[in-house]
Motif scaffolding. Structure first.
Motif, PDB file in Angstrom:
ATOM      1  N   GLY A 125       0.815  -1.213   0.000  1.00  0.00           N
ATOM      2  CA  GLY A 125       0.000   0.000   0.000  1.00  0.00           C
ATOM      3  C   GLY A 125       0.842   1.253   0.000  1.00  0.00           C
ATOM      4  N   PRO A 126       0.207   2.415  -0.075  1.00  0.00           N
ATOM      5  CA  PRO A 126       0.962   3.667  -0.067  1.00  0.00           C
ATOM      6  C   PRO A 126       1.576   3.952   1.296  1.00  0.00           C
ATOM      7  N   VAL A 127       2.740   4.594   1.269  1.00  0.00           N
ATOM      8  CA  VAL A 127       3.445   5.017   2.474  1.00  0.00           C
ATOM      9  C   VAL A 127       3.767   6.499   2.326  1.00  0.00           C
ATOM     10  N   THR A 128       3.611   7.250   3.404  1.00  0.00           N
ATOM     11  CA  THR A 128       3.997   8.661   3.410  1.00  0.00           C
ATOM     12  C   THR A 128       5.113   8.861   4.420  1.00  0.00           C
ATOM     13  N   VAL A 129       6.151   9.562   3.997  1.00  0.00           N
ATOM     14  CA  VAL A 129       7.267   9.912   4.874  1.00  0.00           C
ATOM     15  C   VAL A 129       7.313  11.434   4.976  1.00  0.00           C
ATOM     16  N   ARG A 130       7.462  11.926   6.191  1.00  0.00           N
ATOM     17  CA  ARG A 130       7.503  13.364   6.457  1.00  0.00           C
ATOM     18  C   ARG A 130       8.784  13.691   7.218  1.00  0.00           C
ATOM     19  N   SER A 132      10.498  17.015   9.002  1.00  0.00           N
ATOM     20  CA  SER A 132      10.263  18.385   9.442  1.00  0.00           C
ATOM     21  C   SER A 132      11.576  18.972   9.963  1.00  0.00           C
ATOM     22  N   ARG A 133      11.915  20.181   9.474  1.00  0.00           N
ATOM     23  CA  ARG A 133      13.164  20.826   9.886  1.00  0.00           C
ATOM     24  C   ARG A 133      12.865  22.041  10.752  1.00  0.00           C
ATOM     25  N   ALA A 134      13.334  22.021  11.979  1.00  0.00           N
ATOM     26  CA  ALA A 134      13.156  23.151  12.883  1.00  0.00           C
ATOM     27  C   ALA A 134      14.339  23.219  13.838  1.00  0.00           C
ATOM     28  N   GLY A 135      14.845  24.404  14.086  1.00  0.00           N
ATOM     29  CA  GLY A 135      15.988  24.567  14.983  1.00  0.00           C
ATOM     30  C   GLY A 135      17.177  23.781  14.484  1.00  0.00           C
ATOM     31  N   ASP A 136      17.712  22.912  15.346  1.00  0.00           N
ATOM     32  CA  ASP A 136      18.902  22.126  14.991  1.00  0.00           C
ATOM     33  C   ASP A 136      18.561  20.673  14.710  1.00  0.00           C
ATOM     34  N   ALA A 137      17.304  20.405  14.304  1.00  0.00           N
ATOM     35  CA  ALA A 137      16.885  19.001  14.197  1.00  0.00           C
ATOM     36  C   ALA A 137      15.974  18.737  13.012  1.00  0.00           C
ATOM     37  N   LEU A 138      16.008  17.472  12.583  1.00  0.00           N
ATOM     38  CA  LEU A 138      15.040  16.920  11.648  1.00  0.00           C
ATOM     39  C   LEU A 138      14.179  15.924  12.420  1.00  0.00           C
ATOM     40  N   THR A 139      12.860  16.088  12.358  1.00  0.00           N
ATOM     41  CA  THR A 139      11.938  15.124  12.940  1.00  0.00           C
ATOM     42  C   THR A 139      11.375  14.285  11.803  1.00  0.00           C
ATOM     43  N   ILE A 140      11.583  12.984  11.883  1.00  0.00           N
ATOM     44  CA  ILE A 140      11.202  12.080  10.796  1.00  0.00           C
ATOM     45  C   ILE A 140      10.017  11.243  11.246  1.00  0.00           C
ATOM     46  N   ARG A 141       8.940  11.261  10.443  1.00  0.00           N
ATOM     47  CA  ARG A 141       7.737  10.488  10.735  1.00  0.00           C
ATOM     48  C   ARG A 141       7.323   9.732   9.477  1.00  0.00           C
ATOM     49  N   ALA A 142       6.538   8.675   9.680  1.00  0.00           N
ATOM     50  CA  ALA A 142       6.030   7.915   8.539  1.00  0.00           C
ATOM     51  C   ALA A 142       4.703   7.277   8.921  1.00  0.00           C
ATOM     52  N   ARG A 143       3.918   6.944   7.885  1.00  0.00           N
ATOM     53  CA  ARG A 143       2.661   6.250   8.137  1.00  0.00           C
ATOM     54  C   ARG A 143       2.222   5.489   6.892  1.00  0.00           C
TER      55      ARG A 143
END
Length: 197
Positions: A125-130, A132-143
């Protein structure tokens, strides 16, 4: 800042793939066999040959990519690639290893650091990866599809770094993988580490 779709033609290829063709609003990509992104750790080699379609990712923004494919061979992979230079980059998404689909990330700062978790139920099935860049970090999420977001990784990235990001895919062990990318969007960064987009 509202979310905005990135036109496939407005991004640039880092290492063009074997093929990339429009299918209505989607982009179907066939990676070059044997190409990959990796630096040294455990395997002892460096590869900077995978294909990624990149656009600017300034601080305060996030990139989301949705895709689907028949991932069935060791190291078949796709997701989001974030690049500063050949020694500083992140790839995050799904990958086949140990006979099953996994979600994870490779964070590279001179050498590569790989983390994964099995998600066999995401296959087909489809997968989404996100990312997010803020401050000194990348926040990585998926669903998967419209399922709940799962936080995959928190990775450092200098606030001063000039970075690009976008969809990527690789199939180091075979020819013929075709990844159908259906969404490539830029928008505002996540409000916080523990807040869903």
């Amino acid at each position: 800042m509202d979310s905005v779709a990135v036109d496939w033609d407005d991004a640039h290829w880092l290492n063009p793939p074997a093929g990339a063709e429009r299918d209505e609003d989607a982009l179907v990509v066939t990676p070059v066999p044997g190409a990959d992104f990796w630096r040294q750790t455990s395997y002892g080699f460096t590869r900077d040959t995978g294909s990624a379609l990149l656009t600017d990712l300034p601080s305060g923004t996030a990139v989301e990519v949705t895709f689907e494919a028949d991932f069935d061979t060791l190291y078949d992979q796709a997701g989001v690639f974030v690049r500063v230079d050949e020694r500083t980059w992140v790839k995050a998404g799904v990958e086949v290893t140990d006979g099953a689909l996994h979600v994870g990330a490779v964070v590279t700062r001179g050498v590569s650091d790989w983390s994964i978790a099995p998600v066999p139920e995401w296959a087909g099935g489809p997968v989404t990866v996100r990312v997010s860049r803020a401050g000194d970090a990348l926040t990585i999420r998926a669903r998967p599809a419209d399922g709940p977001w799962r936080t995959i990784r928190l990775a450092p990235l200098s606030p001063d770094a000039s970075a690009t990001a976008g969809p990527f895919c690789c199939s180091p062990e075979r020819a013929g993988l075709r990844v159908r990318f259906t969404r490539f969007v830029l928008g505002p960064a996540d409000a916080g580490l523990h807040e869903n987009p």
